[in-house]
Design a protein around this motif. Structure first.
Motif, PDB file in Angstrom:
ATOM      1  N   UNK A 202       0.843  -1.191   0.000  1.00  0.00           N
ATOM      2  CA  UNK A 202       0.000   0.000   0.000  1.00  0.00           C
ATOM      3  C   UNK A 202       0.874   1.235   0.000  1.00  0.00           C
ATOM      4  N   UNK A 203       0.320   2.392   0.362  1.00  0.00           N
ATOM      5  CA  UNK A 203       1.096   3.642   0.337  1.00  0.00           C
ATOM      6  C   UNK A 203       2.338   3.569   1.223  1.00  0.00           C
ATOM      7  N   UNK A 204       3.427   4.152   0.751  1.00  0.00           N
ATOM      8  CA  UNK A 204       4.661   4.171   1.545  1.00  0.00           C
ATOM      9  C   UNK A 204       4.709   5.396   2.458  1.00  0.00           C
ATOM     10  N   UNK A 205       3.778   6.319   2.294  1.00  0.00           N
ATOM     11  CA  UNK A 205       3.707   7.471   3.193  1.00  0.00           C
ATOM     12  C   UNK A 205       2.237   7.788   3.458  1.00  0.00           C
ATOM     13  N   UNK A 206       1.932   8.090   4.727  1.00  0.00           N
ATOM     14  CA  UNK A 206       0.573   8.464   5.095  1.00  0.00           C
ATOM     15  C   UNK A 206       0.647   9.735   5.936  1.00  0.00           C
ATOM     16  N   UNK A 207      -0.167  10.709   5.581  1.00  0.00           N
ATOM     17  CA  UNK A 207      -0.183  11.986   6.294  1.00  0.00           C
ATOM     18  C   UNK A 207      -1.625  12.366   6.589  1.00  0.00           C
ATOM     19  N   UNK A 208      -1.846  12.899   7.770  1.00  0.00           N
ATOM     20  CA  UNK A 208      -3.197  13.275   8.188  1.00  0.00           C
ATOM     21  C   UNK A 208      -3.249  14.763   8.496  1.00  0.00           C
ATOM     22  N   UNK A 209      -4.273  15.421   7.954  1.00  0.00           N
ATOM     23  CA  UNK A 209      -4.524  16.834   8.201  1.00  0.00           C
ATOM     24  C   UNK A 209      -5.790  16.932   9.044  1.00  0.00           C
ATOM     25  N   UNK A 210      -5.637  17.372  10.278  1.00  0.00           N
ATOM     26  CA  UNK A 210      -6.774  17.498  11.192  1.00  0.00           C
ATOM     27  C   UNK A 210      -7.255  18.941  11.155  1.00  0.00           C
ATOM     28  N   UNK A 211      -8.420  19.137  10.548  1.00  0.00           N
ATOM     29  CA  UNK A 211      -8.952  20.480  10.317  1.00  0.00           C
ATOM     30  C   UNK A 211     -10.105  20.746  11.281  1.00  0.00           C
ATOM     31  N   UNK A 212     -10.132  21.911  11.876  1.00  0.00           N
ATOM     32  CA  UNK A 212     -11.167  22.258  12.848  1.00  0.00           C
ATOM     33  C   UNK A 212     -12.572  22.064  12.272  1.00  0.00           C
ATOM     34  N   UNK A 213     -13.501  21.703  13.142  1.00  0.00           N
ATOM     35  CA  UNK A 213     -14.847  21.301  12.752  1.00  0.00           C
ATOM     36  C   UNK A 213     -15.533  22.278  11.810  1.00  0.00           C
ATOM     37  N   UNK A 214     -15.641  23.538  12.222  1.00  0.00           N
ATOM     38  CA  UNK A 214     -16.422  24.505  11.448  1.00  0.00           C
ATOM     39  C   UNK A 214     -15.820  24.771  10.077  1.00  0.00           C
ATOM     40  N   UNK A 215     -14.533  24.472   9.916  1.00  0.00           N
ATOM     41  CA  UNK A 215     -13.888  24.709   8.635  1.00  0.00           C
ATOM     42  C   UNK A 215     -14.251  23.627   7.614  1.00  0.00           C
ATOM     43  N   UNK A 216     -14.805  22.503   8.087  1.00  0.00           N
ATOM     44  CA  UNK A 216     -15.217  21.434   7.192  1.00  0.00           C
ATOM     45  C   UNK A 216     -16.739  21.389   7.049  1.00  0.00           C
TER      46      UNK A 216
END
Length: 220
Positions: A202-216
């Motif tokens: 599978x992917x060799x790199x995994x990155x997570x962007x945690x965005x504040x609730x109201x912005x989504x």
């Protein structure tokens, strides 16, 4: 065996018998938690710490502009093009942030170097991302591309795997997704000569962007 050796063995046996039977081990407390407390009482902080420990790259984004800047910096570092994004809700967020993406499937197999998906939940205990085939990303976007990005909300972070599965059941009821996967860091194996290889399955790199609730949520 000489008489002296036999006498020594018999003496130890008598000594052991005189001490009586061994004490029974203490009765386990079956009501006690199986796992120790999380590394932090804040599950979001605990998830971020554990996610990075298992090889993930964590980014906290307070605003859409912050998300756009951090995603652009990631792409610059990794020298990759715009991500493939197939979920309509995510596409709406990216348009609002002015972020370019690829919505079509043209040349996907040959050009799938980067994908961006949502997730069902984030597990603080293991630093895992729970993804399913029920989203518009299907099965492919979280598995096939070389690098996998996730956009998530703080409310999706739960303490344990069981909590994540209960969230999934509450969302889908009897119509559970055909595929559910717990992703803990980049794909890796050391099966061949004990040499660690990233991106084996599978992917060799995994990155997570945690965005504040109201912005989504405002764009969902």
């Amino acid at each position: 065996m000489s008489d002296s050796s036999r006498d020594a063995v018999l003496a130890r046996i008598r000594q052991g018998l005189a001490a009586g039977p061994a004490l029974l081990p203490p009765r386990p407390d079956f009501a006690a938690p199986v796992h120790p407390p999380l590394s932090n009482s804040d599950v979001v902080v605990a998830f971020a710490e554990r996610f990075q420990q298992v090889g993930g790259e964590f980014h906290y984004c307070e605003t859409l502009a912050d998300f756009a800047a951090q995603l652009a910096a990631f792409r610059e570092r990794q020298q990759v093009g715009a991500p493939y994004v197939w979920e309509p809700d995510l596409q709406a967020v990216l348009r609002a942030a002015g972020i370019a993406f690829r919505a079509e499937e043209t040349d996907f197999v040959a050009s799938a170097d980067l994908s961006l998906t949502s997730c069902e939940a984030l597990v603080a205990r293991t630093g895992s991302v729970l993804v399913s085939a029920a989203t518009g990303s299907g099965r492919r976007l979280s598995i096939y591309p070389d690098q996998h990005l996730i956009l998530a909300r703080p409310s999706q972070v739960v303490a344990e795997i069981g909590d994540a599965l209960r969230l999934l059941q509450a969302s889908y009821g009897a119509a559970m997704p055909s595929m559910v996967s717990l992703t803990s860091g980049p794909s890796r194996t050391a099966d061949i000569e004990k040499t660690l290889v990233l991106g084996a399955h599978g992917p060799r790199r995994i990155a997570l962007f945690l965005l504040e609730e109201e912005e989504i949520t405002v764009y969902n």
